[in-house]
Design a protein around this motif. Structure first.
Motif, PDB file in Angstrom:
ATOM      1  N   PRO A  42     -77.874 -35.687  40.379  1.00 39.80           N
ATOM      2  CA  PRO A  42     -76.498 -35.615  39.912  1.00 39.80           C
ATOM      3  C   PRO A  42     -75.987 -36.913  39.294  1.00 39.80           C
ATOM      4  N   LEU A  43     -76.766 -37.988  39.430  1.00 41.70           N
ATOM      5  CA  LEU A  43     -76.308 -39.280  38.934  1.00 41.70           C
ATOM      6  C   LEU A  43     -76.401 -39.327  37.408  1.00 41.70           C
ATOM      7  N   PRO A  44     -75.465 -39.987  36.783  1.00 41.13           N
ATOM      8  CA  PRO A  44     -75.488 -40.072  35.318  1.00 41.13           C
ATOM      9  C   PRO A  44     -76.644 -40.948  34.837  1.00 41.13           C
ATOM     10  N   GLY A  45     -77.137 -40.631  33.642  1.00 41.01           N
ATOM     11  CA  GLY A  45     -78.095 -41.548  33.033  1.00 41.01           C
ATOM     12  C   GLY A  45     -79.460 -40.987  32.738  1.00 41.01           C
ATOM     13  N   HIS A  46     -79.807 -39.799  33.290  1.00 42.45           N
ATOM     14  CA  HIS A  46     -81.121 -39.258  32.930  1.00 42.45           C
ATOM     15  C   HIS A  46     -81.174 -37.756  33.167  1.00 42.45           C
ATOM     16  N   ASP A  47     -81.977 -37.066  32.360  1.00 45.45           N
ATOM     17  CA  ASP A  47     -82.233 -35.650  32.579  1.00 45.45           C
ATOM     18  C   ASP A  47     -83.192 -35.518  33.749  1.00 45.45           C
ATOM     19  N   ASP A  48     -83.149 -34.358  34.395  1.00 46.50           N
ATOM     20  CA  ASP A  48     -83.970 -34.196  35.594  1.00 46.50           C
ATOM     21  C   ASP A  48     -84.419 -32.743  35.712  1.00 46.50           C
ATOM     22  N   SER A  49     -85.264 -32.317  34.782  1.00 40.48           N
ATOM     23  CA  SER A  49     -85.735 -30.935  34.794  1.00 40.48           C
ATOM     24  C   SER A  49     -86.615 -30.648  35.995  1.00 40.48           C
ATOM     25  N   ASN A  50     -87.315 -31.653  36.494  1.00 44.91           N
ATOM     26  CA  ASN A  50     -88.126 -31.511  37.698  1.00 44.91           C
ATOM     27  C   ASN A  50     -87.381 -32.194  38.842  1.00 44.91           C
ATOM     28  N   ASP A  71     -76.516 -43.614  51.545  1.00 45.41           N
ATOM     29  CA  ASP A  71     -75.819 -42.619  52.345  1.00 45.41           C
ATOM     30  C   ASP A  71     -74.715 -41.988  51.506  1.00 45.41           C
ATOM     31  N   VAL A  72     -73.816 -41.251  52.131  1.00 40.18           N
ATOM     32  CA  VAL A  72     -72.789 -40.534  51.380  1.00 40.18           C
ATOM     33  C   VAL A  72     -71.815 -41.496  50.692  1.00 40.18           C
ATOM     34  N   ILE A  73     -71.587 -42.652  51.278  1.00 38.26           N
ATOM     35  CA  ILE A  73     -70.707 -43.644  50.645  1.00 38.26           C
ATOM     36  C   ILE A  73     -71.362 -44.180  49.374  1.00 38.26           C
ATOM     37  N   ASP A  74     -72.623 -44.515  49.476  1.00 36.49           N
ATOM     38  CA  ASP A  74     -73.350 -44.994  48.293  1.00 36.49           C
ATOM     39  C   ASP A  74     -73.384 -43.937  47.192  1.00 36.49           C
ATOM     40  N   LEU A  75     -73.451 -42.658  47.590  1.00 36.35           N
ATOM     41  CA  LEU A  75     -73.491 -41.588  46.591  1.00 36.35           C
ATOM     42  C   LEU A  75     -72.180 -41.506  45.821  1.00 36.35           C
ATOM     43  N   VAL A  76     -71.056 -41.617  46.515  1.00 35.66           N
ATOM     44  CA  VAL A  76     -69.764 -41.582  45.823  1.00 35.66           C
ATOM     45  C   VAL A  76     -69.629 -42.776  44.884  1.00 35.66           C
ATOM     46  N   VAL A  77     -70.088 -43.936  45.322  1.00 32.19           N
ATOM     47  CA  VAL A  77     -70.066 -45.116  44.450  1.00 32.19           C
ATOM     48  C   VAL A  77     -70.874 -44.847  43.187  1.00 32.19           C
ATOM     49  N   ALA A  78     -72.066 -44.263  43.350  1.00 26.32           N
ATOM     50  CA  ALA A  78     -72.936 -44.007  42.200  1.00 26.32           C
ATOM     51  C   ALA A  78     -72.388 -42.913  41.291  1.00 26.32           C
TER      52      ALA A  78
END
Length: 313
Positions: A42-50, A71-78
């Protein structure tokens, strides 16, 4: 709840589910391998078909171009490009650590569904059913778009303030009427009311979240849980009901409902004082339809109470 930034971190990590957060943002696992769920990153910056983004417990990692984890905090930051403090603030609000006043949640939506339209669709849906606005807000109903762009009402399955699963109900005609993630069902709808059941010695078990909403919109704080489908009651849940004086089962008025009654008799009979079956009367199919059919201004409450009292031993 007040406290320093660091004071809130353990409670945020305990209360907020990674899987629930991803689900609320429209991301569903592409596959599962035991306890590990794999997503398209889900992070921006690359396609991820696999699918290269894995979640196991409370940790995530992108094994592809991102090469990030946390963790979940790092995910929201990203995901949001915010500071760690802002992420903790947002997650604290999400799980109820900071709440100055009760407010209805903003509808969860995928791109293409304006907030105003989502709110309009939700209001129309619940108004037709006569569900209380405060109940809708407390449960956290929202509107999302499915993969075909059709609006659905999302019913979050929560443990505490963390969403662990969900079911989406199609607004209007079409199939399938209900959709849900393919990962395991791990909670009953409104499962936290089992605490009330333990105090009162009684619980109501209905089929699906709509019937729970009907009962939550009839009585203040009833002890009621919903099974996400007739055959979805897991044997692992049986100990949660052990020792109760009575379990009222209110299954749908159809063949599947009879299967639900038989299953709960088998599973709960040995651990509950009485499994009492409240029958939905003809011509209604379920609790929600029964309530709408005879009126939600007290007629349903009276009729249901009489039916429940009639099956007590």
């Amino acid at each position: 709840m007040t406290g320093s930034l660091d004071d809130r971190i353990p409670e945020v990590l305990r209360r907020v589910s990674l899987v629930g957060l991803l689900a609320d943002r429209g991301h569903e696992p592409a596959r599962t391998n035991g306890p590990t769920l794999s997503y398209r990153c889900p992070l921006p910056g690359h396609d991820d078909s696999n699918p290269s983004f894995s979640v196991k417990g409370e940790r995530w990692k992108c094994w592809s171009r991102c090469d990030r984890s946390g963790d979940v905090i790092d995910l929201v930051v990203a995901l949001d490009g915010c500071s760690k403090r802002d992420a903790i603030d947002a997650l604290s609000r999400r799980c109820g650590l900071e709440r100055s006043e009760a407010r209805a949640p903003s509808p969860t939506r995928r791109p293409g569904l304006p907030a105003a339209k989502a709110r309009e669709l939700l209001d129309t849906f619940v108004e037709k059913r006569g569900w209380w606005p405060q109940t809708v807000a407390e449960v956290g109903l929202s509107v999302v778009l499915d993969v075909k762009g059709r609006p659905r009402v999302r019913f979050p399955y929560r443990v505490g303030n963390a969403t662990v699963w969900y079911q989406d109900r199609l607004i209007g005609p079409g199939k399938p009427p209900w959709m849900a993630p393919k990962w395991s069902k791990i909670a009953l709808f409104n499962v936290d009311s089992l605490r009330l059941a333990e105090e009162r010695g009684e619980v109501f078990i209905v089929e699906g979240p709509s019937d729970v909403m009907a009962m939550l919109s009839t009585w203040d704080a009833p002890a009621v849980v919903g099974i996400p489908g007739v055959g979805a009651f897991l044997p692992a849940w049986v100990p949660c009901f052990a020792g109760l004086r009575r379990a009222y089962v209110v299954a749908d008025n159809d063949e599947a409902g009879q299967k639900m009654r038989d299953r709960l008799d088998l599973l709960l009979g040995p651990v509950v004082g009485q499994v009492a079956h409240v029958r939905v009367p003809e011509p209604f199919v379920d609790v929600d339809e029964w309530r709408r059919g005879i009126g939600s201004n007290g007629d349903f409450a009276e009729a249901f109470t009489i039916a429940a009292e009639g099956v007590r031993t």
